[in-house]
Design an enzyme around this catalytic site. Structure first.
Site, PDB file in Angstrom:
ATOM      1  N   LYS A 113      37.411  31.437  46.519  1.00  0.00           N
ATOM      2  CA  LYS A 113      36.760  30.944  45.297  1.00  0.00           C
ATOM      3  C   LYS A 113      37.595  29.840  44.661  1.00  0.00           C
ATOM      4  O   LYS A 113      37.048  28.860  44.154  1.00  0.00           O
ATOM      5  CB  LYS A 113      36.543  32.093  44.305  1.00  0.00           C
ATOM      6  CG  LYS A 113      35.419  33.032  44.743  1.00  0.00           C
ATOM      7  CD  LYS A 113      35.235  34.167  43.753  1.00  0.00           C
ATOM      8  CE  LYS A 113      34.214  35.177  44.238  1.00  0.00           C
ATOM      9  NZ  LYS A 113      34.166  36.375  43.389  1.00  0.00           N
ATOM     10  N   LYS A 194      29.302  34.552  56.143  1.00  0.00           N
ATOM     11  CA  LYS A 194      28.408  35.559  55.547  1.00  0.00           C
ATOM     12  C   LYS A 194      27.376  34.857  54.662  1.00  0.00           C
ATOM     13  O   LYS A 194      27.667  33.798  54.074  1.00  0.00           O
ATOM     14  CB  LYS A 194      29.200  36.598  54.750  1.00  0.00           C
ATOM     15  CG  LYS A 194      29.781  36.068  53.488  1.00  0.00           C
ATOM     16  CD  LYS A 194      30.168  37.153  52.500  1.00  0.00           C
ATOM     17  CE  LYS A 194      30.623  36.424  51.237  1.00  0.00           C
ATOM     18  NZ  LYS A 194      30.967  37.128  50.104  1.00  0.00           N
ATOM     19  N   LYS A 197      25.224  32.867  48.255  1.00  0.00           N
ATOM     20  CA  LYS A 197      24.569  31.859  47.428  1.00  0.00           C
ATOM     21  C   LYS A 197      25.394  30.581  47.339  1.00  0.00           C
ATOM     22  O   LYS A 197      24.853  29.487  47.235  1.00  0.00           O
ATOM     23  CB  LYS A 197      24.362  32.427  46.023  1.00  0.00           C
ATOM     24  CG  LYS A 197      22.993  32.156  45.497  1.00  0.00           C
ATOM     25  CD  LYS A 197      22.867  32.678  44.102  1.00  0.00           C
ATOM     26  CE  LYS A 197      23.136  31.570  43.126  1.00  0.00           C
ATOM     27  NZ  LYS A 197      23.357  31.975  41.768  1.00  0.00           N
TER      28      LYS A 197
HETATM   29  P1  TYM Z   1      28.479  40.632  44.463  1.00  0.00           P
HETATM   30  O1  TYM Z   1      27.590  40.483  43.291  1.00  0.00           O
HETATM   31  O2  TYM Z   1      29.140  39.407  44.993  1.00  0.00           O
HETATM   32  O3  TYM Z   1      27.716  41.287  45.658  1.00  0.00           O
HETATM   33  C1  TYM Z   1      26.962  42.457  45.469  1.00  0.00           C
HETATM   34  C2  TYM Z   1      27.022  43.326  46.710  1.00  0.00           C
HETATM   35  O4  TYM Z   1      26.431  42.654  47.824  1.00  0.00           O
HETATM   36  C3  TYM Z   1      27.322  42.724  48.946  1.00  0.00           C
HETATM   37  N1  TYM Z   1      27.112  41.511  49.771  1.00  0.00           N
HETATM   38  C4  TYM Z   1      26.786  41.534  51.066  1.00  0.00           C
HETATM   39  N2  TYM Z   1      26.555  42.551  51.918  1.00  0.00           N
HETATM   40  C5  TYM Z   1      26.215  42.234  53.196  1.00  0.00           C
HETATM   41  N3  TYM Z   1      26.091  40.956  53.641  1.00  0.00           N
HETATM   42  C6  TYM Z   1      26.316  39.898  52.827  1.00  0.00           C
HETATM   43  N4  TYM Z   1      26.176  38.652  53.268  1.00  0.00           N
HETATM   44  C7  TYM Z   1      26.675  40.178  51.467  1.00  0.00           C
HETATM   45  N5  TYM Z   1      26.954  39.377  50.391  1.00  0.00           N
HETATM   46  C8  TYM Z   1      27.211  40.231  49.366  1.00  0.00           C
HETATM   47  C9  TYM Z   1      28.697  42.772  48.308  1.00  0.00           C
HETATM   48  O5  TYM Z   1      29.663  43.282  49.203  1.00  0.00           O
HETATM   49  C10 TYM Z   1      28.464  43.666  47.122  1.00  0.00           C
HETATM   50  O6  TYM Z   1      28.512  45.033  47.501  1.00  0.00           O
HETATM   51  N6  TYM Z   1      32.949  42.393  43.249  1.00  0.00           N
HETATM   52  C11 TYM Z   1      31.589  42.828  43.415  1.00  0.00           C
HETATM   53  C12 TYM Z   1      30.972  43.320  42.104  1.00  0.00           C
HETATM   54  C13 TYM Z   1      31.721  44.441  41.491  1.00  0.00           C
HETATM   55  C14 TYM Z   1      31.899  45.750  42.019  1.00  0.00           C
HETATM   56  C15 TYM Z   1      32.666  46.455  41.060  1.00  0.00           C
HETATM   57  C16 TYM Z   1      31.466  46.378  43.193  1.00  0.00           C
HETATM   58  C17 TYM Z   1      32.361  44.412  40.282  1.00  0.00           C
HETATM   59  N7  TYM Z   1      32.922  45.605  40.046  1.00  0.00           N
HETATM   60  C18 TYM Z   1      33.025  47.792  41.272  1.00  0.00           C
HETATM   61  C19 TYM Z   1      31.848  47.705  43.391  1.00  0.00           C
HETATM   62  C20 TYM Z   1      32.605  48.382  42.449  1.00  0.00           C
HETATM   63  C21 TYM Z   1      30.802  41.618  43.924  1.00  0.00           C
HETATM   64  O7  TYM Z   1      31.333  40.565  44.053  1.00  0.00           O
HETATM   65  O8  TYM Z   1      29.531  41.781  44.135  1.00  0.00           O
END
Ligand code: TYM
Length: 322
Positions: A113, A194, A197
């Site tokens: 990032k 992966k 967005k």
């Molecule tokens: P975020 O919003 O980026 O993504 C949400 C969830 O989607 C999964 N994900 C994917 N899974 C499979 N293939 C992909 N291409 C793909 N892109 C995204 C992510 O692994 C995630 O599970 N840091 C977290 C948000 C968060 C969180 C937490 C999660 C904040 N606090 C506590 C668990 C526990 C995140 O960036 O999600």
């Protein structure tokens, strides 16, 4: 056996793509059937990246609608917004006074990032995983369903548990990472990366995409000459396995083995199956009002706050801050 406490969050950064769905949200819906579940909208995490303060409130509402349309229900899960429980931030501060900077410097998501937004490498981006650990541990979570890209953050969370318990006595248990069979869905246009967005709209299939857009995006997905061996082809075949009937997957897999796979045929079929798969989701989402969402989130806040306050009181006492 003690009951599992499940927690996960998603950032409100716009539309959900099928990676978010297959790696996380779909699993949330399954898990709520038999566990104590907490699912939240990680709005404070989402402001570590460039964003528009005018659209953020609606992004939160839209994500809550996604949760509900996918099948999460306040009858089975605690659904809330991260910023409504400021105790997460207080616990994050306490953790940030325990965790060595060198642990955070290893985080690959931070490095990615930071490379992407060189003009905005803020401290929140750096301490992002500490807040994530607080999100998880404040509910004494036992399992966290996430995509593969979150593995390192979960490992850090477990490090924080060890650091805290060693210093202040047994308080938190080590939360497990839970993956679905598809924890890493790849980009349509750059299948070595992966689906995300940040790569651009055309790389992703969104749950909200209109049928015509799904057809267009899949038509442009990269493939190979018909043996199904390239990463792009494998990615498409994986999607067929998930979204299409078994027979269809068997046919295209056979074609790939004999080198006769016609990608135009596969893409058209897959597009129709994905359109069908999310038809119900789109219909349900269109029927949920902003008011309904706000009511549900208010209930979730109350439930979550009770537990968060309790954990924080215990932690403050242990660390000598009262
Ligand atoms: P975020 O919003 O980026 O993504 C949400 C969830 O989607 C999964 N994900 C994917 N899974 C499979 N293939 C992909 N291409 C793909 N892109 C995204 C992510 O692994 C995630 O599970 N840091 C977290 C948000 C968060 C969180 C937490 C999660 C904040 N606090 C506590 C668990 C526990 C995140 O960036 O999600």
């Amino acid at each position: 056996m003690t009951k599992e406490i499940i927690l996960s969050g998603i950032q409100p950064t716009g539309k959900l793509h099928i990676g978010n769905y297959l790696g996380a949200l779909k699993n949330f819906v399954e898990l709520q059937k038999a566990n104590d579940c907490y699912f939240f909208i990680a709005d404070y995490h989402s402001i570590t990246e460039n964003y528009d303060s005018k659209t953020k409130p609606q992004q939160v509402i839209e994500l809550a609608k996604d949760f509900l349309a996918a099948g999460l229900t306040p009858k089975k899960s605690v659904i809330f917004v991260q910023s409504h429980i400021p105790e997460h931030l207080e616990l994050a501060w306490i953790f940030s006074c325990l965790v060595p900077i060198s642990y955070l410097e290893r985080m690959t998501q931070y490095k990615d990032k930071a490379a992407r937004q060189k003009e905005n490498i803020n401290a929140g981006l750096f301490t992002y995983p500490v807040l994530q650990a607080a999100d998880i541990l404040i509910y004494k979570t036992t399992s966290v369903p996430v995509g593969q890209d979150q593995d390192q953050h979960l490992e850090l969370t477990r490090e924080i548990v060890r650091l805290f318990n060693n210093r202040f006595g047994q308080t938190f248990i080590l939360p497990k990472t839970l993956h679905t069979p598809s924890p890493k869905i790849m980009s349509l246009l750059e299948p070595s990366k992966k689906m995300s967005k940040s790569l651009g709209e055309a790389h992703c299939l969104y749950l909200d995409d209109k049928p015509e857009i799904i057809r267009q995006k899949l038509a442009k997905a990269v493939t190979d000459t018909g043996d199904g061996k390239s990463q792009g082809a494998k990615n498409l075949l994986d999607l067929v396995e998930i979204f299409s009937p078994k027979k269809t997957f068997a046919k295209f897999s056979r074609d790939a083995k004999t080198g006769t796979l016609k990608y135009s045929e596969l893409k058209q079929r897959l597009a129709e199956d994905i359109i069908q798969y999310f038809a119900d989701f789109r219909q349900k989402k269109s029927q949920i009002s902003d008011e309904q969402v706000k009511k549900i989130l208010a209930i979730g806040t109350k439930q979550a706050k009770k537990i968060a306050e309790k954990t924080l009181a215990e932690v403050r006492k242990k660390i000598g801050i009262s």
